[in-house]
Design a protein around this motif. Sequence first.
Motif, mmCIF file in Angstrom:
data_model
loop_
_atom_site.group_PDB
_atom_site.id
_atom_site.type_symbol
_atom_site.label_atom_id
_atom_site.label_comp_id
_atom_site.label_asym_id
_atom_site.label_seq_id
_atom_site.Cartn_x
_atom_site.Cartn_y
_atom_site.Cartn_z
ATOM 1 N N ASN A 1 0.816 -1.213 0.000
ATOM 2 C CA ASN A 1 0.000 0.000 0.000
ATOM 3 C C ASN A 1 0.852 1.266 0.000
ATOM 4 O O ASN A 1 0.539 2.239 -0.687
ATOM 5 C CB ASN A 1 -0.961 0.007 1.194
ATOM 6 N N ALA A 2 1.940 1.256 0.764
ATOM 7 C CA ALA A 2 2.836 2.418 0.795
ATOM 8 C C ALA A 2 3.445 2.648 -0.581
ATOM 9 O O ALA A 2 3.515 3.788 -1.061
ATOM 10 C CB ALA A 2 3.919 2.225 1.843
ATOM 11 N N PHE A 3 3.875 1.580 -1.235
ATOM 12 C CA PHE A 3 4.444 1.697 -2.576
ATOM 13 C C PHE A 3 3.402 2.200 -3.570
ATOM 14 O O PHE A 3 3.682 3.071 -4.386
ATOM 15 C CB PHE A 3 5.016 0.358 -3.038
ATOM 16 N N GLN A 4 2.193 1.657 -3.493
ATOM 17 C CA GLN A 4 1.120 2.082 -4.396
ATOM 18 C C GLN A 4 0.813 3.573 -4.208
ATOM 19 O O GLN A 4 0.622 4.296 -5.187
ATOM 20 C CB GLN A 4 -0.144 1.256 -4.160
ATOM 21 N N ASN A 5 0.745 4.036 -2.956
ATOM 22 C CA ASN A 5 0.476 5.443 -2.690
ATOM 23 C C ASN A 5 1.580 6.328 -3.245
ATOM 24 O O ASN A 5 1.310 7.357 -3.853
ATOM 25 C CB ASN A 5 0.309 5.692 -1.187
ATOM 26 N N GLN B 1 2.981 9.406 -10.139
ATOM 27 C CA GLN B 1 2.338 9.354 -11.451
ATOM 28 C C GLN B 1 1.443 10.571 -11.656
ATOM 29 O O GLN B 1 1.457 11.189 -12.707
ATOM 30 C CB GLN B 1 1.527 8.070 -11.582
ATOM 31 N N GLY B 2 0.674 10.926 -10.647
ATOM 32 C CA GLY B 2 -0.181 12.107 -10.743
ATOM 33 C C GLY B 2 0.629 13.370 -10.919
ATOM 34 O O GLY B 2 0.271 14.259 -11.696
ATOM 35 N N PHE B 3 1.742 13.453 -10.226
ATOM 36 C CA PHE B 3 2.593 14.638 -10.338
ATOM 37 C C PHE B 3 3.177 14.769 -11.732
ATOM 38 O O PHE B 3 3.177 15.836 -12.319
ATOM 39 C CB PHE B 3 3.723 14.577 -9.299
ATOM 40 N N THR B 4 3.663 13.658 -12.289
ATOM 41 C CA THR B 4 4.305 13.729 -13.602
ATOM 42 C C THR B 4 3.300 13.771 -14.753
ATOM 43 O O THR B 4 3.661 14.187 -15.847
ATOM 44 C CB THR B 4 5.275 12.553 -13.805
#
Length: 102
Positions: free
Chosen positions: A38-42, A48-51
């Motif tokens: 979950n930490a990795f996914q977050n 991804q959202g930032f880029t």
Amino acid sequence: MSNENENGDKPTDLKKTIEKTAEFQQDLVRQFSNFQYNAFQNMFSSLQGFTNYNAMFKTNVQSGGRISIPEAERQALGIEEGDLVQVIIIPLARKQKNSQKS
């Protein structure tokens, strides 16, 4: 001969205790793995959202403190002269100044 060990436990009780301990350890590992996943996914989703909606690049500070946005990033984001943009500054390296004294 008795079927009890030194502590007075029967072998079946010891076996149950070992099984419960093994189940507990497996559950603990499962929970920790889920936490890591979950930490990795977050982190990945945030990155991804930032880029997806922003650009990330390196540039040098020019005279007067000016920086420039590379043409490829301006085109990809549709940035034109006069557009308002937000800049987040993270210094990566400082220019080495000559330390020679006159």
